[in-house]
Enzyme design. Structure first.
Site, PDB file in Angstrom:
ATOM      1  CG  ASP A  78     -64.312  32.298 -12.185  1.00 21.21           C
ATOM      2  OD1 ASP A  78     -64.575  33.021 -11.202  1.00 21.21           O
ATOM      3  OD2 ASP A  78     -63.174  32.199 -12.657  1.00 21.21           O
ATOM      4  CG  ASP A 167     -64.871  28.626  -4.628  1.00 26.04           C
ATOM      5  OD1 ASP A 167     -63.774  28.493  -4.054  1.00 26.04           O
ATOM      6  OD2 ASP A 167     -65.319  29.730  -4.988  1.00 26.04           O
ATOM      7  CD  GLU A 169     -62.111  31.098  -2.670  1.00 26.69           C
ATOM      8  OE1 GLU A 169     -61.362  32.089  -2.484  1.00 26.69           O
ATOM      9  OE2 GLU A 169     -62.818  30.943  -3.689  1.00 26.69           O
TER      10      GLU A 169
END
Length: 279
Positions: A78, A167, A169
């Site tokens: 990634d 994503d 987090e």
């Protein structure tokens, strides 16, 4: 030879020395009180500079490297603006067969390297997709899903495009859970994935770490039956998964891989990667 004569410091010199000592002590206190950033540098990152795992490494560290597996796994990477123009042919020749590229963050940031990274991965033969770095304290989940889809996160059934990734987090810019309660965070994530699916026809992949998920969603189990899991853990094994998921689809296992830092393993052979792309 004459010995040097000890002279007591004048009043002004004593004041100067005292002032320097006080200033030094104040600086040390300020530094010790300053919140550390997610990258451990002590400086809050610039908005838009976040990338997959930016907080995982800082908060959870490195616990080892994979030591072996009983199932076939497929190597992936990634990337974000941190990697700049990526040497895709080098990665392809090293065995990397799939990639995710950061497209957006919040509702104002677009990865300037997205065209080279997203197109370059495709051109060498990889199966690729895009991800969105969530900033839940800046705007709603649906709004960020729209921004993602409109700026590089859409899906097409060409057999080479993976569904988009949320994503979610550690907050690199401030409070770990973005100032949200567990129920508020779950609602925000639900708004994002529902809007993404409505716009693209695909269920978004959720990227997170188990520790963050427990802390910020209360270990909510409601997404496991609908959204594939991409778990982040820099260790010798995947370890415990967030509630609701019996298995992971992808695993980010290191931030110090060859050619680019973030390397990942797909939980299956290449034909399974193609199946995820085809929906």
């Amino acid at each position: 030879m004459r010995r040097p004569i000890a002279v007591a410091p004048s009043h002004s010199r004593r004041l100067l020395v005292s002032g320097v000592l006080l200033a030094s002590q104040s600086l040390l206190l300020a530094l010790s009180a300053a919140p550390a950033s997610a990258d451990g540098a002590g400086v809050t990152p610039v908005r838009g500079s976040a990338h997959m795992g930016i907080g995982v490494l800082a908060h959870e560290g490195v616990q080892g490297l994979p030591t072996g597996t009983r199932v076939t796994q497929t190597e992936g990477v990634d990337v974000s603006s941190h990697q700049g123009n990526v040497a895709w042919s080098t990665l392809w020749n090293s065995g990397v067969k799939w990639a995710y590229v950061k497209a957006t963050e919040g509702t104002s940031y677009r990865n300037p390297y997205h065209p080279q990274q997203y197109g370059g991965a495709y051109d060498v033969g990889m199966i690729r997709g895009a991800y969105h770095f969530a900033v839940p304290d800046s705007s709603g989940g649906a709004a960020q899903a729209d921004y993602f889809v409109d700026h590089g996160g859409a899906w097409s059934k060409d057999g080479r495009t993976l569904p988009g990734v949320l994503d979610i987090e550690y907050n690199p810019y401030g409070e770990t859970c973005y100032g949200k309660s567990a129920s508020q965070m779950v609602a925000w994530i639900r708004d994002f994935v529902n809007r993404y699916e409505a716009r693209t026809g695909r269920a978004a992949v959720i990227y997170t770490s188990t520790n963050w998920w427990k802390q910020c969603t209360g270990n909510y189990s409601g997404f496991g039956s609908t959204n594939p899991l991409w778990v982040a853990r820099y260790a010798s094994a995947v370890g415990e998964l967030p509630a609701g998921w019996d298995f992971h689809t992808m695993w980010q296992y290191t931030s110090t891989g060859p050619t680019v830092g973030d390397h990942d393993k797909f939980n299956g052979a290449l034909d399974r990667v193609r199946e995820l792309a085809n929906g």
